[in-house]
Design a protein around this motif. Sequence first.
Motif, PDB file in Angstrom:
ATOM      1  N   SER A   1       0.832  -1.201   0.000  1.00 44.88           N
ATOM      2  CA  SER A   1       0.000   0.000   0.000  1.00 44.88           C
ATOM      3  C   SER A   1       0.868   1.254   0.000  1.00 44.88           C
ATOM      4  N   TYR A   2       0.666   2.092  -1.002  1.00 43.21           N
ATOM      5  CA  TYR A   2       1.414   3.342  -1.134  1.00 43.21           C
ATOM      6  C   TYR A   2       0.452   4.507  -0.945  1.00 43.21           C
ATOM      7  N   PHE A   3       0.594   5.222   0.189  1.00 46.29           N
ATOM      8  CA  PHE A   3      -0.249   6.377   0.481  1.00 46.29           C
ATOM      9  C   PHE A   3       0.389   7.606  -0.167  1.00 46.29           C
ATOM     10  N   GLU A   4       0.123   7.747  -1.438  1.00 48.19           N
ATOM     11  CA  GLU A   4       0.814   8.759  -2.248  1.00 48.19           C
ATOM     12  C   GLU A   4       0.518  10.177  -1.784  1.00 48.19           C
ATOM     13  N   GLU A   5      -0.694  10.426  -1.312  1.00 44.64           N
ATOM     14  CA  GLU A   5      -1.089  11.780  -0.926  1.00 44.64           C
ATOM     15  C   GLU A   5      -0.779  12.095   0.538  1.00 44.64           C
ATOM     16  N   ALA A   6      -0.462  11.069   1.335  1.00 46.43           N
ATOM     17  CA  ALA A   6      -0.155  11.288   2.751  1.00 46.43           C
ATOM     18  C   ALA A   6       1.337  11.506   2.912  1.00 46.43           C
ATOM     19  N   GLN A   7       1.742  12.747   3.141  1.00 50.49           N
ATOM     20  CA  GLN A   7       3.151  13.085   3.246  1.00 50.49           C
ATOM     21  C   GLN A   7       3.547  13.264   4.708  1.00 50.49           C
ATOM     22  N   ALA A   8       4.511  12.473   5.144  1.00 50.48           N
ATOM     23  CA  ALA A   8       5.011  12.593   6.506  1.00 50.48           C
ATOM     24  C   ALA A   8       5.903  13.814   6.593  1.00 50.48           C
ATOM     25  N   SER A   9       5.551  14.733   7.451  1.00 53.49           N
ATOM     26  CA  SER A   9       6.259  16.001   7.512  1.00 53.49           C
ATOM     27  C   SER A   9       7.571  15.894   8.277  1.00 53.49           C
TER      28      SER A   9
ATOM     29  N   GLU B   1      -7.542   6.706  -0.368  1.00 53.56           N
ATOM     30  CA  GLU B   1      -7.173   5.299  -0.301  1.00 53.56           C
ATOM     31  C   GLU B   1      -5.833   5.077  -1.000  1.00 53.56           C
ATOM     32  N   PRO B   2      -5.012   4.165  -0.473  1.00 51.15           N
ATOM     33  CA  PRO B   2      -3.708   3.919  -1.089  1.00 51.15           C
ATOM     34  C   PRO B   2      -3.852   3.175  -2.408  1.00 51.15           C
ATOM     35  N   ARG B   3      -2.811   3.243  -3.211  1.00 47.35           N
ATOM     36  CA  ARG B   3      -2.747   2.398  -4.398  1.00 47.35           C
ATOM     37  C   ARG B   3      -1.669   1.351  -4.177  1.00 47.35           C
ATOM     38  N   LYS B   4      -1.722   0.293  -4.951  1.00 47.69           N
ATOM     39  CA  LYS B   4      -0.754  -0.784  -4.810  1.00 47.69           C
ATOM     40  C   LYS B   4       0.463  -0.519  -5.692  1.00 47.69           C
ATOM     41  N   VAL B   5       1.633  -0.697  -5.122  1.00 47.53           N
ATOM     42  CA  VAL B   5       2.864  -0.734  -5.903  1.00 47.53           C
ATOM     43  C   VAL B   5       3.489  -2.102  -5.665  1.00 47.53           C
TER      44      VAL B   5
END
Length: 246
Positions: A106-114, A126-130
């Motif tokens: 699961s890749y949470f592309e829009e969730a950026q850890a600051s 929702e995450p997308r699969k890589v």
Amino acid sequence: MNTSRSSEPKNHFPDLNRNWETNSRYHRLKKAVDEAGSNIVVAPKAKVAPSTLSSYLNGGEWKLSVIEKIADACGVSLQWLLFGPDKESESHIISPSRGLYDVGISYFEEAQASAGFGRMGIDAPEPRKVFISRDFLEELGLTPHQTIILKVAGDSMEPTLKTGDRLILNTTPTNFLNGVTVFVSSGQLMVKRLAPTASGTVMIISDNDRYPTQEAEISRFRWGEPDGGDAITIIGRVAYRLQAMS
């Protein structure tokens, strides 16, 4: 008389074949659930009742919409779970031959850890699969169902982490609060270095000296879903960094 006896195997052969296919399907489900960490891990992740999952494992009839959620929670493809390996298809991600990119993460592309003072809450699409190598994950000591990928934003963890880096996180709960960790505090998704002290506190450290070190009581830290309270909720420890060269 002879005709009746000769037709008997023909009448029974399709049933035996269906039973074999059904048993193989349940075997694949059991294998997927076991590798994903057992029923108690998969059921809440798939958002299905534990009794439903147990029924599916024990021969109950499958509902397609539910088994699709279970397949996703286990990190396997629905195609593989229903029909088994297909050499002509690239849709399954558990492969006897262990293909080059055979595990969905699961890749949470829009969730950026600051890597800063905090930019956003944990709410994200929702995450997308890589797809990455199962062998690579095993080298890191990771399992697919407890691995996610997030992106970094900010400079407080430089030179260790930079904006745009992708972080492979180990979300397996542990009592050891140390190392570079992604967590949610006051609604902000952050990545910092944690270091416990002998006095029952945890230092929250930025590798960039321009950012001050903070300190929090160890009792505030926990694993799980953020609830908006005073707890510092750990999402996962950074196991690997993927960094762009430009």
